[in-house]
Enzyme design. Sequence first.
Site, short mmCIF file in Angstrom:
data_model
loop_
_atom_site.label_atom_id
_atom_site.label_comp_id
_atom_site.label_asym_id
_atom_site.label_seq_id
_atom_site.Cartn_x
_atom_site.Cartn_y
_atom_site.Cartn_z
N ARG A 293 64.67 20.88 42.67
CA ARG A 293 63.84 19.82 43.29
C ARG A 293 64.02 18.97 42.90
O ARG A 293 63.88 17.87 43.42
CB ARG A 293 62.44 20.62 43.56
N GLY B 47 59.21 20.42 50.00
CA GLY B 47 60.97 19.53 50.29
C GLY B 47 60.83 17.89 50.30
O GLY B 47 61.66 17.22 49.12
N PHE C 200 75.47 22.92 51.90
CA PHE C 200 74.82 22.76 51.64
C PHE C 200 74.23 22.40 50.30
O PHE C 200 75.02 22.34 49.46
CB PHE C 200 74.16 24.86 50.99
N ASP D 55 67.58 19.33 59.80
CA ASP D 55 69.03 20.41 59.11
C ASP D 55 69.56 21.50 61.21
O ASP D 55 69.80 20.91 61.88
CB ASP D 55 69.10 21.89 58.51
N GLU E 198 60.00 13.99 56.42
CA GLU E 198 60.74 15.03 55.90
C GLU E 198 61.95 14.76 54.86
O GLU E 198 62.62 13.66 55.05
CB GLU E 198 61.36 15.63 57.24
N ASP E 199 62.57 16.17 54.28
CA ASP E 199 63.89 15.64 53.20
C ASP E 199 64.91 15.43 54.06
O ASP E 199 66.09 15.36 53.79
CB ASP E 199 63.24 16.19 51.71
#
Length: 179
Positions: free
Chosen positions: A168, A48, A155, A106, A102-103
């Site tokens: 992506r 990601g 999401f 969560d 990191e993307d």
Amino acid sequence: METITIRDRQFTLSIPEHDILKAVKNVAEQINNDMQNLNPLFICVLNGAFMFASDLMKHISIPCEITFIKLSSYAGLYTTGVVKEVMGLSESVIERNVVVVEDIVDTGITMERILSSLTTQGAKSIKVATFLQKPDALQRPINIDYVAMKIPNDFIVGYGLDYDGYGRNLKEIYTVIND
Ligand code: PRP
């Protein structure tokens, strides 16, 4: 309202490219200020984070290196809770000042695992830079040093993030439309 369809779901545009790039540049400037003379090793967490890492690094102006690891835990919309290491680190982090890129953070389960591993491997200091954070979804006590954008617990896809492998490549962030 701009909507797109990926597989069986519809998504609506939520963060345009211009806002993304401005926020990423802002994170790079903070890192440039904080990490001068520290020779940081950036660790990009695939898949990601590839797009965030790419744009971030274009604005990093201090001497640095970048490397890649690959972890996976999501299937469709939800985390499995089991983090698989698909590709590990190929270099030593002993005595290195590392920045995990990191993307998204969560639940924090993936980042907790990464931080624990880097600590065990002897990193001198560890900073976390994430493009997105979902404060309402966090389940682990993770300290995040640099956050480009905070978002609600929905999401999302685009800018490196996927839905079942797709999306992506989108240069904007899209949020799922619940039906
Ligand atoms: C995503 C994302 C983070 C992680 C965050 O990875 O890239 O690594 O989930 O979620 P968490 O905080 O709930 O652990 P994913 O497992 O989907 O793999 P990918 O990067 O290859 O899409």
